[in-house]
Design a protein around this motif. Structure first.
Motif, short mmCIF file in Angstrom:
data_model
loop_
_atom_site.label_atom_id
_atom_site.label_comp_id
_atom_site.label_asym_id
_atom_site.label_seq_id
_atom_site.Cartn_x
_atom_site.Cartn_y
_atom_site.Cartn_z
N UNK A 65 0.84 -5.47 5.56
CA UNK A 65 -0.41 -5.60 4.81
C UNK A 65 -1.41 -4.52 5.24
N UNK A 66 -2.17 -4.06 4.26
CA UNK A 66 -3.16 -3.03 4.53
C UNK A 66 -4.15 -3.47 5.60
N UNK A 88 0.84 -1.19 0.00
CA UNK A 88 0.00 0.00 0.00
C UNK A 88 0.88 1.25 0.00
N UNK A 89 0.62 2.17 -0.91
CA UNK A 89 1.40 3.40 -0.98
C UNK A 89 1.26 4.25 0.28
N UNK A 90 0.07 4.27 0.87
CA UNK A 90 -0.13 5.06 2.08
C UNK A 90 0.76 4.54 3.21
N UNK A 142 4.76 -4.18 -3.07
CA UNK A 142 4.45 -5.45 -3.72
C UNK A 142 3.07 -5.38 -4.36
N UNK A 143 2.99 -5.83 -5.60
CA UNK A 143 1.74 -5.76 -6.35
C UNK A 143 1.17 -4.35 -6.21
N UNK A 159 -5.65 -2.18 11.04
CA UNK A 159 -6.61 -2.85 11.92
C UNK A 159 -6.51 -2.28 13.33
N UNK A 160 -7.62 -2.31 14.05
CA UNK A 160 -7.61 -1.83 15.43
C UNK A 160 -6.74 -2.74 16.28
#
Length: 321
Positions: free
Chosen positions: A248-249, A86-88, A109-110, A254-255
């Motif tokens: 991973x996003x 994820x770019x963010x 990645x991807x 995630x909380x």
């Protein structure tokens, strides 16, 4: 092959001008490594962008891992690796770079979770800011260092144009879409694209030469810009190297998991306001009576009861959040 020499063609070339595999494309491994493993120059923040193309299962991630390994070996103790989907997240983590780091390697990645959405203004804005990573790193560590941006994806033509102007392209498989094939051929030429096809065909029949891929270095003379890059499979050459964890996003945003009852009690026990009450609560939970605890600690039974009620209320409040 019928026909007279010089008239018919094989793979687009006249029979009298066929090339052997070794002559078709040169080995440009050293040129690629000179591009990647450049010296750190004082007062010069460098940004090296690498893009990896290939269909699913063609080894894009392993190729990226090799590049990250190579970088970590070249600058031991000076590298921070950020590996995400994820770019963010990439931007968030770059902003946390320690000031003593000199090389930041960002591998997305991807990267094309932005493939289908890049047409939106918001996503397009994020992609355009990709080039700001260099300036973010410079703000964190100063003007001396190197930033590596490594991206991989499957579809060539669906990717935002801001990702299609790197210092190095690595092609691990031919493209399945005709428009993609035309664009890749425009980068590596007809001979280069045919070499990709041959290499991928061999990989599919026997996994014996995963260490060869076709690379293109934009900006060089046409005859020198495309060729083989011989890279190695990291688990075989350095099994002790720690592969970077994928941020991973779904997990990154995630909380945080709620603390257990024991963890909350430990936290309360460290707070001087609740240390005694937490200890009493634990003794009651273990089966001791409030009367026995009050007599041992020379406290009124009501004081013990109030302390237990206070801890119970704090536990219930923490559980409900």
């Amino acid at each position: 092959m019928g026909g007279r020499l010089g008239r018919d063609r094989v793979k687009g070339y006249r029979l009298g001008h066929c090339f052997t595999r070794s002559d078709t494309l040169p080995n440009i491994t050293k040129r690629i490594e000179r591009l990647i493993l450049r010296p750190i120059q004082k007062g010069n923040m460098q940004f090296v962008q690498i893009c990896v193309n290939g269909l699913q299962g063609s080894g894009k991630t392993e190729y990226c891992m090799y590049l990250l390994w190579l970088i970590s070996q070249e600058y031991p103790g000076l590298v921070r690796i950020i590996y995400t989907d994820n770019l963010d997240i990439a931007f968030d983590e770059v902003r946390r770079t320690p000031p003593d780091i000199r090389v930041v390697a960002v591998c997305v990645d991807d990267a094309m979770s932005y493939q289908s959405s890049y047409r939106t203004l918001e996503a397009n804005d994020k992609v355009q800011k990709w080039y700001m990573i260099r300036h973010i790193v410079e703000d964190r560590i100063g003007s001396t260092g190197i930033v590596y941006g490594i991206l991989n994806w499957q579809r060539y033509s669906s990717v935002n144009a801001n990702f299609r102007n790197p210092d190095l392209f690595a092609f691990l498989s031919p493209m399945s879409d005709p428009d993609d094939a035309r664009k890749v051929t425009g980068k590596v030429g007809t001979r280069g694209y045919e070499a990709i096809r041959e290499e991928y065909a061999e990989r599919q029949t026997a996994e014996v030469r995963r260490s060869r891929t076709v690379a293109c270095m934009p900006g060089m003379l046409a005859g020198d810009s495309v060729g083989w890059h011989n890279y190695e499979y990291v688990p075989k050459i350095d099994p002790l190297w720690t592969r970077p964890a994928l941020l991973k996003t779904s997990e990154y945003y995630a909380s945080a998991p709620k603390p257990t009852k024991e963890q909350t009690l430990d936290k309360l026990a460290e707070d001087p306001r609740y240390t005694r009450d937490a200890a009493i609560f634990r003794r009651v939970e273990a089966g001791e009576t409030q009367s026995a605890i009050a007599a041992e600690l020379h406290l009124a039974k009501s004081t013990v009861s109030e302390g237990i009620a206070r801890i119970r209320k704090l536990l219930e409040s923490e559980a409900s959040q």
